[in-house]
Design a protein around this motif. Sequence first.
Motif, PDB file in Angstrom:
ATOM      1  N   VAL A   1      -1.114   2.501 -12.616  1.00  7.92           N
ATOM      2  CA  VAL A   1      -2.425   2.968 -13.080  1.00  7.92           C
ATOM      3  C   VAL A   1      -3.154   3.731 -11.973  1.00  7.92           C
ATOM      4  O   VAL A   1      -4.049   4.519 -12.236  1.00  7.92           O
ATOM      5  CB  VAL A   1      -3.253   1.764 -13.584  1.00  7.92           C
ATOM      6  CG1 VAL A   1      -4.712   2.121 -13.823  1.00  7.92           C
ATOM      7  CG2 VAL A   1      -2.622   1.214 -14.870  1.00  7.92           C
ATOM      8  N   ALA A   2      -2.719   3.545 -10.720  1.00 10.17           N
ATOM      9  CA  ALA A   2      -3.348   4.256  -9.598  1.00 10.17           C
ATOM     10  C   ALA A   2      -3.260   5.769  -9.758  1.00 10.17           C
ATOM     11  O   ALA A   2      -4.080   6.500  -9.181  1.00 10.17           O
ATOM     12  CB  ALA A   2      -2.700   3.832  -8.280  1.00 10.17           C
ATOM     13  N   TYR A   3      -2.303   6.246 -10.509  1.00  8.83           N
ATOM     14  CA  TYR A   3      -2.145   7.692 -10.703  1.00  8.83           C
ATOM     15  C   TYR A   3      -2.433   8.121 -12.137  1.00  8.83           C
ATOM     16  O   TYR A   3      -1.925   9.126 -12.605  1.00  8.83           O
ATOM     17  CB  TYR A   3      -0.753   8.130 -10.259  1.00  8.83           C
ATOM     18  CG  TYR A   3      -0.615   8.116  -8.761  1.00  8.83           C
ATOM     19  CD1 TYR A   3      -1.193   9.102  -7.983  1.00  8.83           C
ATOM     20  CD2 TYR A   3       0.067   7.083  -8.132  1.00  8.83           C
ATOM     21  CE1 TYR A   3      -1.097   9.073  -6.607  1.00  8.83           C
ATOM     22  CE2 TYR A   3       0.172   7.046  -6.749  1.00  8.83           C
ATOM     23  CZ  TYR A   3      -0.414   8.045  -5.990  1.00  8.83           C
ATOM     24  OH  TYR A   3      -0.321   8.014  -4.615  1.00  8.83           O
ATOM     25  N   LEU A   4      -3.291   7.361 -12.806  1.00  9.65           N
ATOM     26  CA  LEU A   4      -3.800   7.779 -14.101  1.00  9.65           C
ATOM     27  C   LEU A   4      -5.300   8.006 -13.975  1.00  9.65           C
ATOM     28  O   LEU A   4      -5.985   7.341 -13.196  1.00  9.65           O
ATOM     29  CB  LEU A   4      -3.506   6.722 -15.172  1.00  9.65           C
ATOM     30  CG  LEU A   4      -2.028   6.473 -15.480  1.00  9.65           C
ATOM     31  CD1 LEU A   4      -1.877   5.478 -16.617  1.00  9.65           C
ATOM     32  CD2 LEU A   4      -1.303   7.762 -15.824  1.00  9.65           C
TER      33      LEU A   4
ATOM     34  N   ASP B   1      -9.487  -0.217 -12.125  1.00 11.17           N
ATOM     35  CA  ASP B   1      -8.143  -0.609 -11.715  1.00 11.17           C
ATOM     36  C   ASP B   1      -7.273  -1.003 -12.901  1.00 11.17           C
ATOM     37  O   ASP B   1      -6.090  -1.315 -12.732  1.00 11.17           O
ATOM     38  CB  ASP B   1      -8.206  -1.764 -10.712  1.00 11.17           C
ATOM     39  CG  ASP B   1      -8.735  -3.054 -11.334  1.00 11.17           C
ATOM     40  OD1 ASP B   1      -9.469  -2.969 -12.345  1.00 11.17           O
ATOM     41  OD2 ASP B   1      -8.421  -4.137 -10.802  1.00 11.17           O
ATOM     42  N   LYS B   2      -7.850  -0.987 -14.113  1.00 14.36           N
ATOM     43  CA  LYS B   2      -7.119  -1.351 -15.318  1.00 14.36           C
ATOM     44  C   LYS B   2      -7.521  -0.392 -16.426  1.00 14.36           C
ATOM     45  O   LYS B   2      -8.671   0.055 -16.486  1.00 14.36           O
ATOM     46  CB  LYS B   2      -7.442  -2.802 -15.712  1.00 14.36           C
ATOM     47  CG  LYS B   2      -6.561  -3.364 -16.823  1.00 14.36           C
ATOM     48  CD  LYS B   2      -6.892  -4.842 -17.073  1.00 14.36           C
ATOM     49  CE  LYS B   2      -5.985  -5.428 -18.136  1.00 14.36           C
ATOM     50  NZ  LYS B   2      -6.291  -6.844 -18.433  1.00 14.36           N
ATOM     51  N   LEU B   3      -6.580  -0.070 -17.300  1.00 14.66           N
ATOM     52  CA  LEU B   3      -6.853   0.914 -18.347  1.00 14.66           C
ATOM     53  C   LEU B   3      -7.724   0.315 -19.444  1.00 14.66           C
ATOM     54  O   LEU B   3      -7.409  -0.753 -19.983  1.00 14.66           O
ATOM     55  CB  LEU B   3      -5.540   1.416 -18.950  1.00 14.66           C
ATOM     56  CG  LEU B   3      -4.590   2.145 -18.007  1.00 14.66           C
ATOM     57  CD1 LEU B   3      -3.295   2.480 -18.721  1.00 14.66           C
ATOM     58  CD2 LEU B   3      -5.246   3.410 -17.451  1.00 14.66           C
ATOM     59  N   PRO B   4      -8.810   0.993 -19.800  1.00 17.75           N
ATOM     60  CA  PRO B   4      -9.648   0.494 -20.890  1.00 17.75           C
ATOM     61  C   PRO B   4      -8.993   0.736 -22.243  1.00 17.75           C
ATOM     62  O   PRO B   4      -8.307   1.741 -22.451  1.00 17.75           O
ATOM     63  CB  PRO B   4     -10.922   1.345 -20.752  1.00 17.75           C
ATOM     64  CG  PRO B   4     -10.451   2.624 -20.144  1.00 17.75           C
ATOM     65  CD  PRO B   4      -9.324   2.245 -19.213  1.00 17.75           C
TER      66      PRO B   4
ATOM     67  N   SER C   1       0.852  -1.182   0.000  1.00 18.70           N
ATOM     68  CA  SER C   1       0.000   0.000   0.000  1.00 18.70           C
ATOM     69  C   SER C   1       0.882   1.223   0.000  1.00 18.70           C
ATOM     70  O   SER C   1       1.919   1.257   0.646  1.00 18.70           O
ATOM     71  CB  SER C   1      -0.897   0.016   1.247  1.00 18.70           C
ATOM     72  OG  SER C   1      -1.789  -1.071   1.209  1.00 18.70           O
ATOM     73  N   VAL C   2       0.464   2.235  -0.717  1.00 24.17           N
ATOM     74  CA  VAL C   2       1.201   3.482  -0.758  1.00 24.17           C
ATOM     75  C   VAL C   2       0.241   4.634  -0.644  1.00 24.17           C
ATOM     76  O   VAL C   2      -0.913   4.541  -1.013  1.00 24.17           O
ATOM     77  CB  VAL C   2       2.022   3.623  -2.064  1.00 24.17           C
ATOM     78  CG1 VAL C   2       3.075   2.576  -2.153  1.00 24.17           C
ATOM     79  CG2 VAL C   2       1.111   3.586  -3.265  1.00 24.17           C
ATOM     80  N   VAL C   3       0.709   5.736  -0.100  1.00 24.81           N
ATOM     81  CA  VAL C   3      -0.114   6.931   0.008  1.00 24.81           C
ATOM     82  C   VAL C   3       0.538   8.096  -0.697  1.00 24.81           C
ATOM     83  O   VAL C   3      -0.017   9.189  -0.734  1.00 24.81           O
ATOM     84  CB  VAL C   3      -0.336   7.302   1.492  1.00 24.81           C
ATOM     85  CG1 VAL C   3      -1.185   6.255   2.174  1.00 24.81           C
ATOM     86  CG2 VAL C   3       0.993   7.474   2.207  1.00 24.81           C
ATOM     87  N   LEU C   4       1.729   7.879  -1.244  1.00 27.81           N
ATOM     88  CA  LEU C   4       2.417   8.917  -1.983  1.00 27.81           C
ATOM     89  C   LEU C   4       2.359   8.594  -3.460  1.00 27.81           C
ATOM     90  O   LEU C   4       2.037   7.478  -3.850  1.00 27.81           O
ATOM     91  CB  LEU C   4       3.878   9.025  -1.522  1.00 27.81           C
ATOM     92  CG  LEU C   4       4.057   9.371  -0.042  1.00 27.81           C
ATOM     93  CD1 LEU C   4       5.538   9.324   0.311  1.00 27.81           C
ATOM     94  CD2 LEU C   4       3.473  10.746   0.270  1.00 27.81           C
ATOM     95  N   ALA C   5       2.722   9.534  -4.274  1.00 25.18           N
ATOM     96  CA  ALA C   5       2.700   9.319  -5.724  1.00 25.18           C
ATOM     97  C   ALA C   5       3.843   8.406  -6.119  1.00 25.18           C
ATOM     98  O   ALA C   5       4.972   8.845  -6.215  1.00 25.18           O
ATOM     99  CB  ALA C   5       2.829  10.648  -6.463  1.00 25.18           C
ATOM    100  N   LEU C   6       3.539   7.130  -6.334  1.00 27.37           N
ATOM    101  CA  LEU C   6       4.539   6.161  -6.734  1.00 27.37           C
ATOM    102  C   LEU C   6       4.266   5.757  -8.161  1.00 27.37           C
ATOM    103  O   LEU C   6       3.157   5.849  -8.636  1.00 27.37           O
ATOM    104  CB  LEU C   6       4.468   4.923  -5.826  1.00 27.37           C
ATOM    105  CG  LEU C   6       4.785   5.195  -4.359  1.00 27.37           C
ATOM    106  CD1 LEU C   6       4.463   3.967  -3.541  1.00 27.37           C
ATOM    107  CD2 LEU C   6       6.237   5.584  -4.199  1.00 27.37           C
TER     108      LEU C   6
ATOM    109  N   THR D   1      -2.228   0.997  -3.682  1.00 31.71           N
ATOM    110  CA  THR D   1      -3.500   1.495  -3.167  1.00 31.71           C
ATOM    111  C   THR D   1      -3.373   2.988  -2.881  1.00 31.71           C
ATOM    112  O   THR D   1      -2.462   3.419  -2.179  1.00 31.71           O
ATOM    113  CB  THR D   1      -3.907   0.762  -1.880  1.00 31.71           C
ATOM    114  OG1 THR D   1      -4.008  -0.638  -2.158  1.00 31.71           O
ATOM    115  CG2 THR D   1      -5.245   1.276  -1.370  1.00 31.71           C
ATOM    116  N   VAL D   2      -4.278   3.770  -3.436  1.00 37.16           N
ATOM    117  CA  VAL D   2      -4.315   5.216  -3.233  1.00 37.16           C
ATOM    118  C   VAL D   2      -5.695   5.580  -2.702  1.00 37.16           C
ATOM    119  O   VAL D   2      -6.715   5.044  -3.159  1.00 37.16           O
ATOM    120  CB  VAL D   2      -4.034   5.964  -4.556  1.00 37.16           C
ATOM    121  CG1 VAL D   2      -4.205   7.461  -4.386  1.00 37.16           C
ATOM    122  CG2 VAL D   2      -2.633   5.633  -5.063  1.00 37.16           C
ATOM    123  N   THR D   3      -5.738   6.457  -1.737  1.00 36.07           N
ATOM    124  CA  THR D   3      -7.010   6.868  -1.130  1.00 36.07           C
ATOM    125  C   THR D   3      -7.990   7.343  -2.202  1.00 36.07           C
ATOM    126  O   THR D   3      -7.653   8.153  -3.060  1.00 36.07           O
ATOM    127  CB  THR D   3      -6.782   8.001  -0.114  1.00 36.07           C
ATOM    128  OG1 THR D   3      -5.862   7.545   0.877  1.00 36.07           O
ATOM    129  CG2 THR D   3      -8.089   8.410   0.550  1.00 36.07           C
ATOM    130  N   GLY D   4      -9.210   6.797  -2.133  1.00 38.76           N
ATOM    131  CA  GLY D   4     -10.249   7.195  -3.069  1.00 38.76           C
ATOM    132  C   GLY D   4     -10.226   6.450  -4.394  1.00 38.76           C
ATOM    133  O   GLY D   4     -11.058   6.720  -5.260  1.00 38.76           O
TER     134      GLY D   4
END
Length: 312
Positions: free
Chosen positions: A94-97, A102-105, A7-12, A72-75
């Motif tokens: 993909v969490a920051y796109l 959870d997957k790119l269409p 889990s991460v809460v920063l921009a990874l 994992t990113v909040t929200g």
Amino acid sequence: MLKRTLSVVLALAGVGAGSLIAATPAHAVAFRTTATSLNIRSDAYLASSVIKVLGGPVSVEVDCQKAGDTVTVTGRPATRWWAHLPAHNGYATVAYLDTPGDKLPGVPECTVNPNPPIGDVTLADVQAMFGSRIANPSLVQTGLPSLNQAMRDAQINTPYRKAAFLATLVHESRLEYNIREIGDTRLYGGRGYIQLTGDFNYGPAGRYFGIDLLGNPELARSLQWSAPIARWYWTVARSINPFADALQMGKVNAAIGYPAGAEDQRRCDSFKNAIRYLTGSVPSGITCTRPAALTADTSKLTRAQFDALAAR
């Protein structure tokens, strides 16, 4: 490769070395990043090296996606998918796109490279590949550090490239750095790993390295210069890696500069043995024969002349 859940809460962000991509699709789909500082990584894992940090939010193009570490990113829903960004030669999670799932269409999964980079070769490796052709193991062992360095410098770093290079050298020199062609009394006769031959090679190779090979041709079979000269021939006098990538052993043999004949098949058999050892199997599509334009002795051709014939 095991998938790890973190889990991460920063921009990874993702991975980027194309070493795990055999061929990405010709098209790309645009997405917008949601982070002000997004790590682009060398692979789809949080332990992979960060190759750059992308400011944002910005628009990026994605040509494929692969599964890796879960982020994992909040929200946002947790995702194990990472987007390959060809313009940045790396991956971003993909969490920051800007996408709801959870997957790119509309983006295909990345294909796995069947010929990924591998590490240095050992004496045991070449003995397993070539058997009795390794006639002087202690001498081969002495030269291997310089030979491995030359392969790293020449990006001879995949099973196909290493198989082609080593199969060539084991037939040229038995992988002995200091060998002189038996019975060759010419001043610029065959020497060293690649059996450098002719003033048309000694001269350019010497100028490339800043040494006087024409005045001191014995340097071509010294421990210091034998492996670098083999690398020079493979990548400068000729461009042979692409032939190995395409499993075109016939063109590899032509590039070395001797007329077509029974030796071509012997070297191709050694190429197959090396690939079998390095990968566990022999791929289909290996071409042992040369194009008609390359059946003669091509040793005196310039690189441009050779490339023109090879392209026919």
